[in-house]
Design a protein around this motif. Sequence first.
Motif, PDB file in Angstrom:
ATOM      1  N   VAL A  75      30.309   5.753  22.438  1.00 57.81           N
ATOM      2  CA  VAL A  75      31.543   6.519  21.510  1.00 57.81           C
ATOM      3  C   VAL A  75      31.835   6.236  21.646  1.00 57.81           C
ATOM      4  CG1 VAL A  75      32.087   8.721  20.386  1.00 57.81           C
ATOM      5  CG2 VAL A  75      28.947   8.370  20.916  1.00 57.81           C
ATOM      6  N   ALA A  76      33.834   5.273  21.660  1.00 57.31           N
ATOM      7  CA  ALA A  76      34.622   5.135  22.402  1.00 57.31           C
ATOM      8  C   ALA A  76      35.970   6.551  21.322  1.00 57.31           C
ATOM      9  CB  ALA A  76      34.632   4.158  21.522  1.00 57.31           C
ATOM     10  N   ASN A  77      35.709   7.057  20.441  1.00 58.48           N
ATOM     11  CA  ASN A  77      36.881   8.234  19.363  1.00 58.48           C
ATOM     12  C   ASN A  77      36.153   9.270  20.515  1.00 58.48           C
ATOM     13  OD1 ASN A  77      38.270   9.289  18.180  1.00 58.48           O
ATOM     14  ND2 ASN A  77      37.522   8.429  16.316  1.00 58.48           N
ATOM     15  N   ASN A  78      37.528   9.515  20.813  1.00 58.32           N
ATOM     16  CA  ASN A  78      37.417  10.998  22.260  1.00 58.32           C
ATOM     17  C   ASN A  78      37.018  12.327  20.955  1.00 58.32           C
ATOM     18  OD1 ASN A  78      38.038  10.457  23.856  1.00 58.32           O
ATOM     19  ND2 ASN A  78      40.251  10.066  24.027  1.00 58.32           N
ATOM     20  N   ALA A  79      38.056  11.984  19.636  1.00 55.70           N
ATOM     21  CA  ALA A  79      37.255  12.789  19.522  1.00 55.70           C
ATOM     22  C   ALA A  79      35.630  13.695  18.927  1.00 55.70           C
ATOM     23  CB  ALA A  79      38.303  12.740  17.331  1.00 55.70           C
ATOM     24  N   VAL A  80      34.992  11.909  18.278  1.00 55.42           N
ATOM     25  CA  VAL A  80      33.892  12.347  18.055  1.00 55.42           C
ATOM     26  C   VAL A  80      33.299  12.252  19.032  1.00 55.42           C
ATOM     27  CG1 VAL A  80      31.499  10.700  17.248  1.00 55.42           C
ATOM     28  CG2 VAL A  80      34.236  10.348  16.061  1.00 55.42           C
ATOM     29  N   ALA A  81      33.537  11.848  20.241  1.00 56.40           N
ATOM     30  CA  ALA A  81      32.747  13.007  21.584  1.00 56.40           C
ATOM     31  C   ALA A  81      33.112  13.887  21.770  1.00 56.40           C
ATOM     32  CB  ALA A  81      33.047  11.443  22.507  1.00 56.40           C
ATOM     33  N   SER A  82      33.733  14.840  21.472  1.00 57.14           N
ATOM     34  CA  SER A  82      33.785  16.623  21.242  1.00 57.14           C
ATOM     35  C   SER A  82      33.048  16.811  20.306  1.00 57.14           C
ATOM     36  CB  SER A  82      35.685  16.747  21.646  1.00 57.14           C
ATOM     37  OG  SER A  82      35.804  16.353  20.229  1.00 57.14           O
ATOM     38  N   LYS A  83      32.899  16.168  19.961  1.00 58.18           N
ATOM     39  CA  LYS A  83      32.207  17.290  18.799  1.00 58.18           C
ATOM     40  C   LYS A  83      31.507  16.913  18.673  1.00 58.18           C
ATOM     41  CE  LYS A  83      35.011  17.039  14.307  1.00 58.18           C
ATOM     42  NZ  LYS A  83      36.604  17.341  14.948  1.00 58.18           N
ATOM     43  N   ILE A  84      30.582  15.514  19.211  1.00 56.60           N
ATOM     44  CA  ILE A  84      28.831  15.463  19.282  1.00 56.60           C
ATOM     45  C   ILE A  84      28.652  15.580  20.422  1.00 56.60           C
ATOM     46  CG2 ILE A  84      27.691  13.546  20.031  1.00 56.60           C
ATOM     47  CD1 ILE A  84      28.986  11.468  18.624  1.00 56.60           C
ATOM     48  N   ASN A  85      29.725  16.599  21.606  1.00 50.72           N
ATOM     49  CA  ASN A  85      28.806  17.050  22.700  1.00 50.72           C
ATOM     50  C   ASN A  85      28.353  18.613  22.215  1.00 50.72           C
ATOM     51  OD1 ASN A  85      29.203  14.955  24.476  1.00 50.72           O
ATOM     52  ND2 ASN A  85      31.704  15.634  25.340  1.00 50.72           N
ATOM     53  N   ASN A  86      28.819  19.131  21.620  1.00 46.49           N
ATOM     54  CA  ASN A  86      28.114  20.203  20.576  1.00 46.49           C
ATOM     55  C   ASN A  86      27.074  20.105  20.305  1.00 46.49           C
ATOM     56  OD1 ASN A  86      30.687  21.205  22.023  1.00 46.49           O
ATOM     57  ND2 ASN A  86      31.703  21.550  20.506  1.00 46.49           N
ATOM     58  N   TRP A  87      26.771  18.702  19.943  1.00 47.10           N
ATOM     59  CA  TRP A  87      25.282  18.736  18.663  1.00 47.10           C
ATOM     60  C   TRP A  87      24.176  18.570  20.106  1.00 47.10           C
ATOM     61  CZ3 TRP A  87      25.469  14.326  14.828  1.00 47.10           C
ATOM     62  CH2 TRP A  87      23.443  14.198  14.431  1.00 47.10           C
ATOM     63  N   ASP A  88      23.930  19.398  20.378  1.00 42.87           N
ATOM     64  CA  ASP A  88      22.281  19.169  21.292  1.00 42.87           C
ATOM     65  C   ASP A  88      21.253  17.917  20.558  1.00 42.87           C
ATOM     66  OD1 ASP A  88      23.139  21.234  22.992  1.00 42.87           O
ATOM     67  OD2 ASP A  88      22.653  22.962  22.211  1.00 42.87           O
ATOM     68  N   GLN A  89      21.049  18.218  19.121  1.00 41.74           N
ATOM     69  CA  GLN A  89      19.798  17.252  19.173  1.00 41.74           C
ATOM     70  C   GLN A  89      19.686  16.348  19.314  1.00 41.74           C
ATOM     71  OE1 GLN A  89      21.055  19.852  17.714  1.00 41.74           O
ATOM     72  NE2 GLN A  89      19.223  21.019  17.349  1.00 41.74           N
ATOM     73  N   TRP A  90      21.253  15.808  19.295  1.00 47.01           N
ATOM     74  CA  TRP A  90      22.058  14.529  19.583  1.00 47.01           C
ATOM     75  C   TRP A  90      21.984  13.854  20.611  1.00 47.01           C
ATOM     76  CZ3 TRP A  90      22.472   9.908  16.913  1.00 47.01           C
ATOM     77  CH2 TRP A  90      23.414   9.190  17.950  1.00 47.01           C
ATOM     78  N   ASN A  91      22.561  14.579  21.645  1.00 52.10           N
ATOM     79  CA  ASN A  91      22.476  14.372  22.956  1.00 52.10           C
ATOM     80  C   ASN A  91      21.119  14.252  23.383  1.00 52.10           C
ATOM     81  OD1 ASN A  91      24.660  14.700  23.310  1.00 52.10           O
ATOM     82  ND2 ASN A  91      25.191  16.988  23.271  1.00 52.10           N
ATOM     83  N   ASN A  92      20.004  15.086  23.025  1.00 53.65           N
ATOM     84  CA  ASN A  92      19.342  14.852  23.367  1.00 53.65           C
ATOM     85  C   ASN A  92      18.333  13.999  23.413  1.00 53.65           C
ATOM     86  OD1 ASN A  92      18.260  17.813  24.454  1.00 53.65           O
ATOM     87  ND2 ASN A  92      17.278  18.362  22.714  1.00 53.65           N
TER      88      ASN A  92
END
Length: 192
Positions: A50-67
């Motif tokens: 994930v190169a975009n910082n805005a996307v990375a910050s939103k995805i970091n809060n998405w636990d299912q995606w991180n898992n």
Amino acid sequence: MKYLIISVLFLTLFTSCNKKNTTVPIVTTKISQDSLVRSIHKKWQFKVVVANNAVASKINNWDQWNNFSNELTIKPNASLSSLKRKATILVEKAAVLKTNIPEMYNKPEVKARLALLETNIQNLDMLLELEPLNIKEINNLLAAIQKNTNSLINQFNEFEIKANIPKETGEDQLMLTIDTVKRATLNALPTE
């Protein structure tokens, strides 16, 4: 008649003796199975970038995606049972992805990409259960899973880019009238 019976007996005797041994050695099957598993293990390389910082910050809060992304990037051991176990875990993680999508990304484009990713992972799980292993199909699915993951991240980037486009003057008012027309019911429309 006597000669006919004797000739039939000789023919059956000689044809039954020419039976060939058609058993396949188990050792060669085991060796080829191991080489197929090693080949699959070499191709099992997933990267979630994930190169975009805005996307990375939103995805970091998405636990299912991180898992899911953590499970996807961890390479299993080079054994068939490990590959099967990893595919089963990925099926479970991919099924949960659609339950809690961040609000900005909860759109049909993302849902369609998640469904395609889930389908490819389920197909991988199914192909790993079959014997003999179809190495060509499995390698195609591994590439498709990587492509689906990249497509999903590119879609997230596109949403961020569209959100950062400034609105023109009067665009909000125009969108409000379009939304009002969309929500109109058939009974509210005038009849002639």
